[in-house]
Design an enzyme around this catalytic site. Structure first.
Site, mmCIF file in Angstrom:
data_model
loop_
_atom_site.group_PDB
_atom_site.id
_atom_site.type_symbol
_atom_site.label_atom_id
_atom_site.label_comp_id
_atom_site.label_asym_id
_atom_site.label_seq_id
_atom_site.Cartn_x
_atom_site.Cartn_y
_atom_site.Cartn_z
ATOM 1 C CB CYS A 28 50.056 53.516 46.112
ATOM 2 S SG CYS A 28 50.037 51.728 45.934
ATOM 3 C CB CYS A 62 42.699 52.407 48.087
ATOM 4 S SG CYS A 62 43.354 53.145 46.574
ATOM 5 N NE ARG A 103 48.821 42.342 44.830
ATOM 6 C CZ ARG A 103 48.568 42.536 43.530
ATOM 7 N NH1 ARG A 103 48.664 43.746 43.016
ATOM 8 N NH2 ARG A 103 48.242 41.522 42.745
ATOM 9 N NE ARG A 117 45.691 36.274 32.397
ATOM 10 C CZ ARG A 117 44.996 35.185 32.107
ATOM 11 N NH1 ARG A 117 45.480 34.317 31.243
ATOM 12 N NH2 ARG A 117 43.831 34.949 32.676
ATOM 13 C CE LYS A 124 40.826 39.889 38.000
ATOM 14 N NZ LYS A 124 42.190 39.535 38.418
ATOM 15 C CB CYS A 157 44.669 48.574 49.427
ATOM 16 S SG CYS A 157 45.967 47.762 48.476
ATOM 17 C CG ASP A 170 39.897 41.237 46.433
ATOM 18 O OD1 ASP A 170 39.325 40.262 45.911
ATOM 19 O OD2 ASP A 170 40.556 42.081 45.792
ATOM 20 N NE ARG A 185 46.331 35.382 40.687
ATOM 21 C CZ ARG A 185 46.751 35.826 41.877
ATOM 22 N NH1 ARG A 185 46.710 35.028 42.917
ATOM 23 N NH2 ARG A 185 47.207 37.061 42.016
ATOM 24 C CE1 TYR A 186 43.327 32.932 35.584
ATOM 25 C CE2 TYR A 186 44.561 34.805 36.429
ATOM 26 C CZ TYR A 186 43.380 34.088 36.342
ATOM 27 O OH TYR A 186 42.275 34.516 37.015
ATOM 28 C CG ASP A 241 40.852 38.550 42.047
ATOM 29 O OD1 ASP A 241 41.575 37.787 41.381
ATOM 30 O OD2 ASP A 241 40.648 39.739 41.750
#
Ligand code: SF4
Length: 352
Positions: free
Chosen positions: A104, A108, A113, A95, A318, A111, A274, A91-92, A311
């Protein structure tokens, strides 16, 4: 109560008496759609007598998850739009994310994702896909940092993790490897000496970013697990999500940030929730979030101040919410600037 293995089905949740009987039917419908996992460490923290328990709220399914609100979307932060090869999100410029695994230790309920993780999710990269992802990184000298995320990369065995870390160590231009994880909190025993050794690769600086949302998650065992990482020379930062009914009050937020600092985890990001499907019951407004973050100033040490970020839906990166990037247009609508200078409506008002 103590538990000896993870809870992964509605029947196990019922047997453990962790869900009120009147919620079981709705809960079963949710587990048919989204993954469920609660580790013994987290199950032991839940107070079944408290209908508003903040740990239960994070991990026990809620029928509200089947209600999709306007603007919510399967890929809220736009991973797919920036994925040139399987497992990589670029995205950047300097990185990349490397998502080696979509499993996981806990799932959560909020989440971002949630459509990608779990037994029915995107799975684990094959050896060939790992080769292609690392080749992508190796071929781009501008990539300074690789962020291992997922899923939770610390579910991998020390051997498999060590292999990936060693291959990253061989890429000269990668200077930083950051690992996003919930493991030190939700499964602290997994932070073994073998796992810590696997993370310590020479020639690179390795950071661990710990995801936790409530001060009760920082148990004695979790604090000891963080201690093993930091004592091994691995700096830690925090990530939390601002969640209605979990940490959306000044005392809880302050206690959480102080707990991080006490265990040598520098507060880093406080994420605005999100637009993941079925997570509207967790969402606070940007105005509420701003007021809560403003309330931390003066209340807690400068060491304990996180950066409150949004985000931008669609994968635009971000925006620091109090950094001038978010402009109030009235009636709960905002204009958000991305790091390239683009402007985006928030909430986006479409289904993406
Ligand atoms: S640990 Fe992270 S990736 Fe896994 S379910 Fe929780 S928020 Fe999602």
């Amino acid at each position: 109560m103590t538990f000896d293995r993870p809870i992964t089905t509605a029947d196990e949740l019922e047997a453990a008496a962790l869900a009120p009987p009147e919620r079981l039917a709705g809960l079963r419908a949710v587990t048919a759609r989204y993954a469920l996992a609660i580790t013994p460490a987290m199950a032991a923290l839940i107070d079944p007598a408290d209908p508003d328990d903040p740990i239960a709220r994070q991990f026990i399914p809620n029928a509200a998850e089947l209600t999709v609100a306007a603007g919510e979307r399967a890929d809220p932060i736009g991973d797919h739009a920036h994925s040139p090869v399987a497992g990589i999100v670029h995205r950047y410029p300097d990185r990349v994310l490397l998502k080696a695994v979509h499993v996981c230790p806990v799932y959560c309920r909020f989440c971002f994702r949630r459509e990608m993780v779990g037994p029915a999710g995107l799975g684990t990269l094959s050896p060939e896909e790992i080769d292609a992802a690392l080749a992508y990184v190796a071929a781009r000298p501008e990539i300074w940092e690789v962020i291992l995320t997922g899923g939770d990369p610390l579910v991998l065995s020390p051997r498999r993790l060590g292999e990936i870390m060693a291959r990253l160590a061989d890429i000269e231009h990668v200077k930083i490897v950051r690992i996003h994880t919930r493991v030190p909190v939700v499964e602290p025993a997994r932070v073994s000496h073998e796992l810590v050794a696997a993370l310590r690769i020479g020639r690179k600086t390795v950071y661990v970013a710990l995801h936790a949302n409530h001060p009760r998650e920082l148990t004695a065992a979790a604090r000891a697990a963080c201690g093993r990482l930091v004592d091994a020379g691995i700096p830690m930062v925090s990530q939390s999500v601002l969640l209605r009914g979990v940490n959306d009050d000044p005392e809880t937020l302050a206690a959480l940030m102080r707990a991080f600092v006490e265990v040598r985890v520098k507060p880093y990001y406080l994420h605005h929730p999100d637009l993941a499907p079925g997570t509207g019951h967790f969402r606070v407004s940007l105005e509420e979030g701003r007021a809560l973050v403003a309330g931390l100033r003066g209340r807690v040490s400068g060491l304990a101040q996180p950066t409150y970020v949004l985000d931008i839906p669609g994968g635009h990166g971000k925006a620091v919410i109090d950094g001038g990037a978010v402009e109030d247009r009235g009636n709960g609508c905002y204009s958000v600037s991305d790091f390239r200078g683009g402007s985006h409506a928030y909430p986006p008002g479409d289904q993406g």
